[in-house]
Structure formats: C-alpha cells, structure tokens
Write a protein that holds these residues in place. Structure first.
Motif, mmCIF file in Angstrom:
data_model
loop_
_atom_site.group_PDB
_atom_site.id
_atom_site.type_symbol
_atom_site.label_atom_id
_atom_site.label_comp_id
_atom_site.label_asym_id
_atom_site.label_seq_id
_atom_site.Cartn_x
_atom_site.Cartn_y
_atom_site.Cartn_z
ATOM 1 N N UNK A 111 49.283 43.312 36.784
ATOM 2 C CA UNK A 111 50.131 44.158 35.950
ATOM 3 C C UNK A 111 50.896 45.120 36.849
ATOM 4 N N UNK A 112 51.651 46.030 36.241
ATOM 5 C CA UNK A 112 52.412 47.006 37.022
ATOM 6 C C UNK A 112 51.503 47.936 37.804
ATOM 7 N N UNK A 113 50.305 48.199 37.309
ATOM 8 C CA UNK A 113 49.420 49.153 37.970
ATOM 9 C C UNK A 113 48.272 48.507 38.736
ATOM 10 N N UNK A 114 47.945 47.258 38.435
ATOM 11 C CA UNK A 114 46.743 46.655 39.014
ATOM 12 C C UNK A 114 46.966 45.194 39.375
ATOM 13 N N UNK A 115 46.257 44.770 40.416
ATOM 14 C CA UNK A 115 46.223 43.347 40.764
ATOM 15 C C UNK A 115 44.813 43.034 41.253
ATOM 16 N N UNK A 116 44.275 41.926 40.762
ATOM 17 C CA UNK A 116 42.887 41.608 41.088
ATOM 18 C C UNK A 116 42.673 40.106 41.135
ATOM 19 N N UNK A 117 41.832 39.696 42.052
ATOM 20 C CA UNK A 117 41.259 38.362 42.066
ATOM 21 C C UNK A 117 39.810 38.519 41.647
ATOM 22 N N UNK A 118 39.401 37.732 40.647
ATOM 23 C CA UNK A 118 38.065 37.859 40.072
ATOM 24 C C UNK A 118 37.433 36.480 40.010
ATOM 25 N N UNK A 119 36.237 36.369 40.577
ATOM 26 C CA UNK A 119 35.512 35.113 40.435
ATOM 27 C C UNK A 119 34.530 35.248 39.267
ATOM 28 N N UNK A 120 34.728 34.376 38.284
ATOM 29 C CA UNK A 120 33.967 34.440 37.032
ATOM 30 C C UNK A 120 33.293 33.092 36.845
ATOM 31 N N UNK A 121 31.976 33.058 37.064
ATOM 32 C CA UNK A 121 31.235 31.805 37.063
ATOM 33 C C UNK A 121 30.094 31.868 36.065
ATOM 34 N N UNK A 122 30.062 30.919 35.154
ATOM 35 C CA UNK A 122 28.982 30.828 34.159
ATOM 36 C C UNK A 122 28.759 32.154 33.451
ATOM 37 N N UNK A 123 29.872 32.813 33.069
ATOM 38 C CA UNK A 123 29.785 34.053 32.324
ATOM 39 C C UNK A 123 29.467 35.284 33.145
ATOM 40 N N UNK A 124 29.482 35.170 34.477
ATOM 41 C CA UNK A 124 29.151 36.290 35.350
ATOM 42 C C UNK A 124 30.267 36.556 36.356
ATOM 43 N N UNK A 125 30.513 37.842 36.626
ATOM 44 C CA UNK A 125 31.424 38.226 37.701
ATOM 45 C C UNK A 125 30.662 38.175 39.009
ATOM 46 N N UNK A 126 31.114 37.352 39.945
ATOM 47 C CA UNK A 126 30.403 37.211 41.217
ATOM 48 C C UNK A 126 31.198 37.729 42.409
ATOM 49 N N UNK A 127 32.495 37.957 42.253
ATOM 50 C CA UNK A 127 33.299 38.506 43.348
ATOM 51 C C UNK A 127 34.526 39.188 42.762
ATOM 52 N N UNK A 128 34.955 40.285 43.403
ATOM 53 C CA UNK A 128 36.112 41.058 42.948
ATOM 54 C C UNK A 128 36.894 41.543 44.156
ATOM 55 N N UNK A 129 38.217 41.443 44.066
ATOM 56 C CA UNK A 129 39.128 42.131 44.984
ATOM 57 C C UNK A 129 40.197 42.765 44.099
ATOM 58 N N UNK A 130 40.183 44.071 43.974
ATOM 59 C CA UNK A 130 41.028 44.756 42.998
ATOM 60 C C UNK A 130 41.704 45.967 43.634
ATOM 61 N N UNK A 131 43.025 46.042 43.518
ATOM 62 C CA UNK A 131 43.792 47.196 43.990
ATOM 63 C C UNK A 131 44.481 47.857 42.803
ATOM 64 N N UNK A 132 44.288 49.176 42.686
ATOM 65 C CA UNK A 132 44.983 49.965 41.667
ATOM 66 C C UNK A 132 46.068 50.770 42.367
ATOM 67 N N UNK A 133 47.310 50.537 42.001
ATOM 68 C CA UNK A 133 48.433 51.209 42.644
ATOM 69 C C UNK A 133 48.492 52.690 42.283
ATOM 70 N N UNK A 134 49.006 53.497 43.204
ATOM 71 C CA UNK A 134 49.249 54.913 42.937
ATOM 72 C C UNK A 134 50.177 55.005 41.730
ATOM 73 N N UNK A 135 49.699 55.679 40.680
ATOM 74 C CA UNK A 135 50.465 55.697 39.435
ATOM 75 C C UNK A 135 50.261 57.007 38.691
#
Length: 307
Positions: free
Chosen positions: A202-226
């Motif tokens: 989105x305009x404020x956030x970008x993320x790669x999320x690994x979602x396996x069998x209903x569970x979050x197992x990895x996250x890379x998330x940047x929230x822009x200065x806003x």
C-alpha cells in the motif's frame, strides 16, 4: 515517543474512514518464489478466482499478520513490565506502536464482487454510497463511481469518488485503487509469490509474508514515514507510489526492497522464529530562535523482541 504514537493512531484512524483516505524501489534480490497462488485450504480452485475469493485470502493473511505481530509485541512488553514494574514505560526497548498495516478502505468495499448479479452487488455497495453506480469493465475489472460529503476540514465538501478493482483469476492477485476528485488517494496490491509467500503493498506499507498451513512463519515488513503535520509540528510524508513499484498482477518482490528502504519509519522481520524491530525516532530541528522548523529522523538500535 508520545507524538509518534499519536501520529500513528491518527494514521490508522484516517485509513479506516472513507473521508480521510490518503494517496519502492526496484528489488535487488528476491526470495525463492514463482508467480502464482500457493496451495491453501482457504483458496478457491486454481484458475477460478473471483475478486471476492482473492479478497478473502488477503484478509486471512493480513489478519494473521496483525495477530502474529501484536501477540509478539504484547509478550515482549509484558516481559519488560515484569522486569521494570515502576519504569518499563521509560525503557527504550518498550514498544509503543499501533500496529495496523494494510487496513485500507477500498478492498473491503468490493468484498462481494463475483461474476454474479451486478444489480445485487451494486445494491450492497450503495449501503456505503447511496448513489454508487457499479460497472463491470472486463472479466477481471470492476469500477464504481459515487459522490459523498467530506467533512474532514470541518466544512462539508462534496466529493466525486471512484474505485477500481482489478484481479487475476488465475494467479489470485488483485490491485485496488481509490480516487477522489480524479486523484488517486489509496492503492492496495496483493500478489502471491509462490511457495506460500505473499506480497502486500500500500502507500504506507510493503510486506512479504510467508503463510503456511494457517500460520505466519516469516515476515519482512517496512512501514514508510507517514507522520501527518500536527499543529506546529512539521510532519514528514514519504509514501510508496505505484509509479515507483507496481507488482500487479504477477510481479515478484525482493527482501532487500523492503529491509533496505531508507524511508522506512520501522522495519519488522520474523526469521527463524525471532522477530526484530528496526526503527527511527523523530527529533525536532529548531531555528536560531528555538522555534521548531522541522524534524530529523534518528536510527535506534535494533530490538530483538523478548519472549
């Protein structure tokens, strides 16, 4: 820190109200991924996605992301509260963060869009905008036009709104853009990367999320200065733009595009079971007379969340 918390709360509230909707860089490395939706019990059969199907999966992933991060932050803060019962709130590692990414408005407005009865879907849309006119531009593109009264400035102003929902029925990706008086004010992209990896943008956030069998197992998330201006406080808005990076319908995103973002107010990562918070804090810049004329963002030491 309190000003930062207040600004984040305002940003979250703005994103959750229609009247206050607001408007990367090329990836240098990509995690192992191939375009296309990952196999998951919550997804529709391959090559038969409607927008409603894809939105449901987006909501599942984004909700799981928020729950995972908030749960870890609460656990981290709880440890500090027990260690420093009288002064935990003064600890530099105590996280005062309203974590509400990807709570954009327009994707949810189209949550009922299928290949079914357009009159019925238009009626549902008119619950939010009574004069909305919904049209199906193509097999994978919907558009709505409507008007509403904007009261955010204190005085009522009539606005012309437009929303475009685009999706790829084979890949399970979507792009939703909202416009006010002809200007884009919000966008959201959801793009499966393969191997249970999803890109949310989105305009404020970008993320790669690994979602396996209903569970979050990895996250890379940047929230822009806003941070928006608050009275005399000189705010700082450095939002993402589709002109910089448009991943729909099948683009892949690299981890470094997220973790190396110089304009990120904070970066969250979850790797090998450990979550780390890397962020910046704003420091006032005074003029010769001591008046606040701007801000400077200072890096803080990375925080590995306690468990």
């Amino acid at each position: 820190m309190q000003r930062k918390l207040t600004a984040l709360i305002l940003c979250a509230l703005m994103l959750l109200t229609l009247a206050a909707c607001g408007g990367g860089k090329s990836p240098s490395e990509a995690p192992e991924a191939t375009a296309g939706p990952a196999a998951d019990a919550t997804e529709a059969p391959s090559n038969h996605y409607t927008y409603a199907d894809i939105y449901t999966q987006y909501l599942t992933v984004s909700t799981a992301l928020i729950k995972e991060v908030q749960g870890r932050m609460d656990a981290h803060n709880s440890v500090l509260e027990k260690q420093y019962p009288d002064s935990y709130y003064m600890n530099s590692n105590y996280l005062l963060l309203v974590y509400a990414p990807f709570t954009t408005v327009y994707p949810a407005l189209g949550r009922g869009l299928t290949s079914g009865d357009i009159d019925l879907e238009q009626t549902a849309l008119r619950a939010a905008f009574p004069d909305a006119v919904l049209s199906r531009v193509s097999d994978s593109r919907w558009e709505a036009r409507y008007t509403y009264t904007d009261r955010t400035s204190g005085e009522p102003v009539e606005r012309a709104g437009r929303c475009v929902w685009e999706y790829d029925s084979a890949l399970g990706s979507f792009r939703v853009c909202g416009y006010v008086d002809g200007e884009m004010t919000e966008f959201t992209e959801f793009v499966p990367q393969g191997n249970d990896l999803y890109l949310l943008y989105t305009a404020t956030d970008k993320a790669l999320v690994r979602f396996t069998a209903g569970q979050i197992t990895a996250i890379w998330h940047a929230h822009r200065i806003s941070e928006p201006p608050l009275g005399a406080f000189a705010g700082d808005m450095r939002l993402c733009s589709l002109e910089e990076k448009d991943c729909f319908p099948d683009g892949t995103a690299g981890v470094s595009w997220i973790t190396s973002d110089a304009d990120a107010q904070y970066i969250l990562t979850l790797e090998n079971g450990a979550m780390q918070y890397t962020g910046k804090v704003a420091r006032d810049l005074p003029d010769a007379a001591g008046e606040r004329v701007g801000i400077e963002w200072m890096d803080i030491e990375p925080i590995t969340l306690l468990e």
